[in-house]
Design a protein around this motif. Structure first.
Motif, PDB file in Angstrom:
ATOM      1  N   GLU A  31     -31.131 -24.613 -20.266  1.00 37.43           N
ATOM      2  CA  GLU A  31     -29.760 -24.949 -20.642  1.00 37.43           C
ATOM      3  C   GLU A  31     -28.858 -24.697 -19.435  1.00 37.43           C
ATOM      4  O   GLU A  31     -29.232 -23.960 -18.518  1.00 37.43           O
ATOM      5  CB  GLU A  31     -29.294 -24.095 -21.828  1.00 37.43           C
ATOM      6  N   PRO A  32     -27.671 -25.296 -19.408  1.00 40.92           N
ATOM      7  CA  PRO A  32     -26.755 -25.027 -18.295  1.00 40.92           C
ATOM      8  C   PRO A  32     -26.484 -23.528 -18.154  1.00 40.92           C
ATOM      9  O   PRO A  32     -26.418 -22.797 -19.149  1.00 40.92           O
ATOM     10  CB  PRO A  32     -25.483 -25.796 -18.681  1.00 40.92           C
ATOM     11  N   ALA A  33     -26.336 -23.067 -16.921  1.00 38.62           N
ATOM     12  CA  ALA A  33     -26.169 -21.642 -16.657  1.00 38.62           C
ATOM     13  C   ALA A  33     -25.173 -21.455 -15.522  1.00 38.62           C
ATOM     14  O   ALA A  33     -24.846 -22.395 -14.787  1.00 38.62           O
ATOM     15  CB  ALA A  33     -27.509 -21.005 -16.307  1.00 38.62           C
ATOM     16  N   VAL A  34     -24.692 -20.227 -15.402  1.00 42.19           N
ATOM     17  CA  VAL A  34     -23.820 -19.826 -14.292  1.00 42.19           C
ATOM     18  C   VAL A  34     -24.488 -18.643 -13.606  1.00 42.19           C
ATOM     19  O   VAL A  34     -24.901 -17.683 -14.268  1.00 42.19           O
ATOM     20  CB  VAL A  34     -22.414 -19.433 -14.791  1.00 42.19           C
ATOM     21  N   ALA A  35     -24.618 -18.716 -12.284  1.00 42.00           N
ATOM     22  CA  ALA A  35     -25.359 -17.679 -11.563  1.00 42.00           C
ATOM     23  C   ALA A  35     -24.705 -17.404 -10.221  1.00 42.00           C
ATOM     24  O   ALA A  35     -23.916 -18.198  -9.700  1.00 42.00           O
ATOM     25  CB  ALA A  35     -26.813 -18.115 -11.365  1.00 42.00           C
ATOM     26  N   VAL A  36     -25.055 -16.245  -9.659  1.00 38.86           N
ATOM     27  CA  VAL A  36     -24.563 -15.854  -8.334  1.00 38.86           C
ATOM     28  C   VAL A  36     -25.613 -14.969  -7.686  1.00 38.86           C
ATOM     29  O   VAL A  36     -26.397 -14.305  -8.371  1.00 38.86           O
ATOM     30  CB  VAL A  36     -23.205 -15.122  -8.441  1.00 38.86           C
ATOM     31  N   LEU A  37     -25.625 -14.984  -6.360  1.00 38.73           N
ATOM     32  CA  LEU A  37     -26.583 -14.203  -5.578  1.00 38.73           C
ATOM     33  C   LEU A  37     -25.805 -13.317  -4.622  1.00 38.73           C
ATOM     34  O   LEU A  37     -24.919 -13.788  -3.901  1.00 38.73           O
ATOM     35  CB  LEU A  37     -27.501 -15.143  -4.800  1.00 38.73           C
ATOM     36  N   THR A  38     -26.145 -12.009  -4.595  1.00 44.67           N
ATOM     37  CA  THR A  38     -25.461 -11.075  -3.696  1.00 44.67           C
ATOM     38  C   THR A  38     -26.495 -10.257  -2.934  1.00 44.67           C
ATOM     39  O   THR A  38     -27.694 -10.357  -3.156  1.00 44.67           O
ATOM     40  CB  THR A  38     -24.554 -10.112  -4.485  1.00 44.67           C
ATOM     41  N   GLY A  39     -26.002  -9.421  -2.022  1.00 47.68           N
ATOM     42  CA  GLY A  39     -26.846  -8.431  -1.353  1.00 47.68           C
ATOM     43  C   GLY A  39     -27.236  -8.774   0.064  1.00 47.68           C
ATOM     44  O   GLY A  39     -27.369  -7.889   0.905  1.00 47.68           O
ATOM     45  N   THR A  40     -27.486 -10.056   0.350  1.00 52.24           N
ATOM     46  CA  THR A  40     -27.872 -10.500   1.684  1.00 52.24           C
ATOM     47  C   THR A  40     -27.098 -11.768   2.009  1.00 52.24           C
ATOM     48  O   THR A  40     -26.218 -12.175   1.248  1.00 52.24           O
ATOM     49  CB  THR A  40     -29.378 -10.804   1.763  1.00 52.24           C
ATOM     50  N   ASP A  41     -27.452 -12.417   3.130  1.00 50.04           N
ATOM     51  CA  ASP A  41     -26.844 -13.714   3.428  1.00 50.04           C
ATOM     52  C   ASP A  41     -27.673 -14.873   2.879  1.00 50.04           C
ATOM     53  O   ASP A  41     -27.411 -16.039   3.212  1.00 50.04           O
ATOM     54  CB  ASP A  41     -26.609 -13.877   4.931  1.00 50.04           C
ATOM     55  N   ALA A  42     -28.672 -14.586   2.033  1.00 50.23           N
ATOM     56  CA  ALA A  42     -29.405 -15.647   1.337  1.00 50.23           C
ATOM     57  C   ALA A  42     -28.468 -16.369   0.379  1.00 50.23           C
ATOM     58  O   ALA A  42     -27.454 -15.808  -0.074  1.00 50.23           O
ATOM     59  CB  ALA A  42     -30.590 -15.065   0.570  1.00 50.23           C
ATOM     60  N   VAL A  43     -28.803 -17.626   0.057  1.00 50.92           N
ATOM     61  CA  VAL A  43     -27.964 -18.408  -0.857  1.00 50.92           C
ATOM     62  C   VAL A  43     -28.832 -19.054  -1.936  1.00 50.92           C
ATOM     63  O   VAL A  43     -30.051 -19.172  -1.787  1.00 50.92           O
ATOM     64  CB  VAL A  43     -27.181 -19.517  -0.112  1.00 50.92           C
TER      65      VAL A  43
END
Length: 286
Positions: free
Chosen positions: A65-77
């Motif tokens: 299903e549609p989702a909202v996400a984010v990635l933190t901690g490093t410069d990875a995307v």
């Protein structure tokens, strides 16, 4: 959310399971506490919500299903359907598309937060995988499906608390620590070496502890120390004189003297140190 590829190491983490040390159960939880908290704040999740901790990227997933996400901690995307997002950008993800975590150039551990969190069954009040004690959810494997929890009507924050605002990769500079509780077990030369020399993170490091190579920290006292409680950030020194910085999955007790303890912020910075990284230490300001 379906796991398509796990990368080098992906585990579930949250704020940990405090209050069970008397039973021999460690706190565990996210290794970089600040990056973990920032991920949930950006995703609009309550503190303590479960996320995925990804070491050196490589994770690939899809959502039913549609989702909202984010990635933190490093410069990875996050790379959504082949399109890279910005660093720490909150992303709306359509159902069915491929979502990948890129390989970071700096830093070690990235935190993938999905709005609603991962609703796996808690163990002793936590959804953290503890690698040393074997407590908590199993390490996600290819083909596993992780349920996403209900989205609470709080929405994404208008602004982050000041304590959670920092660069995607922790700044350089010495790690701050306080001497003790067993610094009197070491020679003056050992204390001077700890505060003036450079130490290298070895490949034997993991979420239990950072094993360092450098000058030997010599003892002023011989004999054995009875096992006593230790905390995240403790700098324990075994008989070979090579210090170990305890991380999130550290044991409840340690039988070697603890020469110093990192501040919580510096323990988070240490969590992003790769093998080969060079670390220096300094006394934390009063």
């Amino acid at each position: 959310m379906r796991i398509v590829r796990t990368g080098p190491l992906t585990v579930l983490k949250d704020g940990g399971r405090p209050g069970h040390a008397h039973l021999g159960v460690p706190v565990s939880g996210a290794v970089d506490r600040t990056a973990y908290a920032r991920a949930n704040a950006l995703a609009g999740n309550p503190p303590g919500t479960a996320v995925l901790e990804c070491t050196l990227g490589g994770l690939r997933v899809s959502f039913s299903e549609p989702a909202v996400a984010v990635l933190t901690g490093t410069d990875a995307v996050l790379v959504v359907d082949g399109v890279p997002a910005g660093v720490e950008e909150v992303v709306a993800i359509p159902a069915g598309v491929a979502v990948a975590v890129s390989m970071p150039k700096r830093g070690l551990r990235s935190y993938l937060a999905v709005r609603g969190g991962f609703d796996v069954p808690p163990v002793l009040g936590s959804r953290s995988t503890d690698r040393i004690a074997g407590v908590g959810p199993a390490r996600p494997a290819v083909g596993d499906v992780l349920p996403v929890g209900d989205v609470l009507p709080i929405g994404p924050p208008a602004g982050l608390p000041a304590a959670l605002v920092s660069s995607p990769v922790a700044e350089d500079g010495p790690l701050e620590l306080d001497l003790g509780p067993r610094d009197d077990w070491f020679t003056a030369a050992a204390i001077a070496a700890l505060l003036n020399a450079e130490f290298v993170v070895t490949p034997a490091s993991d979420s239990v502890g950072l094993r360092l190579d450098g000058p030997e920290l010599t003892r002023a006292r011989t004999g054995e120390l009875p096992s006593e409680g230790v905390v995240r950030g403790s700098v324990q020194v075994p008989p070979d004189g090579k210090p170990i910085i305890f991380q999130a999955d550290h044991p409840v007790t340690g039988g070697y003297p603890v020469i110093a303890v990192l501040t919580p912020a510096s323990a988070d910075r240490a969590a992003q140190a790769r093998p080969g990284a060079r670390l220096r230490f300094t006394i934390a300001p009063a």
